[in-house]
Design an enzyme around this catalytic site. Sequence first.
Site, PDB file in Angstrom:
ATOM      1  CE  LYS A  58      -3.823  -2.436   2.180  1.00 27.31           C
ATOM      2  NZ  LYS A  58      -4.512  -2.835   3.418  1.00 27.31           N
ATOM      3  CD  GLN A 102      -2.990  -4.390   6.625  1.00 25.53           C
ATOM      4  OE1 GLN A 102      -2.907  -3.395   5.926  1.00 25.53           O
ATOM      5  NE2 GLN A 102      -3.650  -5.471   6.249  1.00 25.53           N
ATOM      6  CG  ASP A 125      -9.046   0.467   5.205  1.00 31.99           C
ATOM      7  OD1 ASP A 125      -9.156   0.195   3.986  1.00 31.99           O
ATOM      8  OD2 ASP A 125      -8.691  -0.388   6.052  1.00 31.99           O
TER       9      ASP A 125
END
Length: 288
Positions: A58, A102, A125
């Site tokens: 990412k 994450q 996200d």
Amino acid sequence: MSPPHAAQLMDGRGLAARIVEEAAVQAAEISQRTGTAPCLATVLVGEDPASVTYVRMKRARCAKAGIRSRHIALPATTTTAELIDTLADLSDDPDVHGILLQHPCGPHIDERAAFEAIAPAKDVDGVTMHSFAAMSFGLPGFRSCTPGGIMRLLKAYDVDLAGKHAVVVGRSAILGKPAGMLLLAEDATVTYCHSRTADLPAIVRAADVVVAAVGRPRLIRGEDIKLGAVVVDAGYNPGNIGDVDFDTVRTRARLITPVPGGVGPMTIAVLLAQTVQAAALQLAMQHH
Ligand code: NAP
């Protein structure tokens, strides 16, 4: 040899590349206009090899698109309270425009509590309750990236969802559940399936659109696909195997996503696009 009828592939890799290119143009424009490049903070607890790889990937994509990233690596022993403090600091930091935690973070972390420490304006996200509610109500906000990517793919291939029966297999908070809400917003008639669903094949057989988001290799079989259905495979299992039995399903479907190269690349593309969008909104507020 191709079967007599083979579904058209939905090329997530190609579409994702176009979305990232567009994000890069916008990032450059923002940097030039404000003197600040968009910045994504990535937070990782522990050193799970798959998570380390995802974060690295990412960040590399960010760098290529002119998005800065700031990585915060926390030890595996980090407590929920410490993680919340870190995320709250990033939420208050005007130099950070998007935050990615994450996950999975490990069994000792209350992941929901941690997600909720992310300011909605920086939730690129799409993991907070705020983002889920805004998305479900059709209000402005960030989408959970994988479902957001799935919807962009369906749109790019002109899939008309109104009145269609969409079957979502899987109901996780970041994938199945939001995917269903987005399909509903496009006027599909949505059925959710999960591990307690009785007779999954019978329900899949009635679907015009199938979204597989389970994590079980080749769970969805060709014999259960209605002729001409649209099949999206969000599953990703060891060995690059999806949740859809590609070889049998593509003889009956009209459109299908490959694994890899379908939904996967779309997820990162949406993350980047949303980071740039977050930066544009925050910098506009600071600069006016
Ligand atoms: P998850 O949290 O484990 O959820 C899996 C869902 O599948 C649950 O709702 C579960 O039902 C359901 N399920 C399990 N076994 C089933 C069965 N036999 N029949 C019907 N439903 C069943 O997983 P996730 O995070 O949503 O991820 C799902 C898949 O997508 C994984 O392969 C993951 O690697 C992949 N993924 C891909 C991306 C990407 O970027 N492409 C992003 C995220 C995830 P219950 O709710 O009843 O337990």
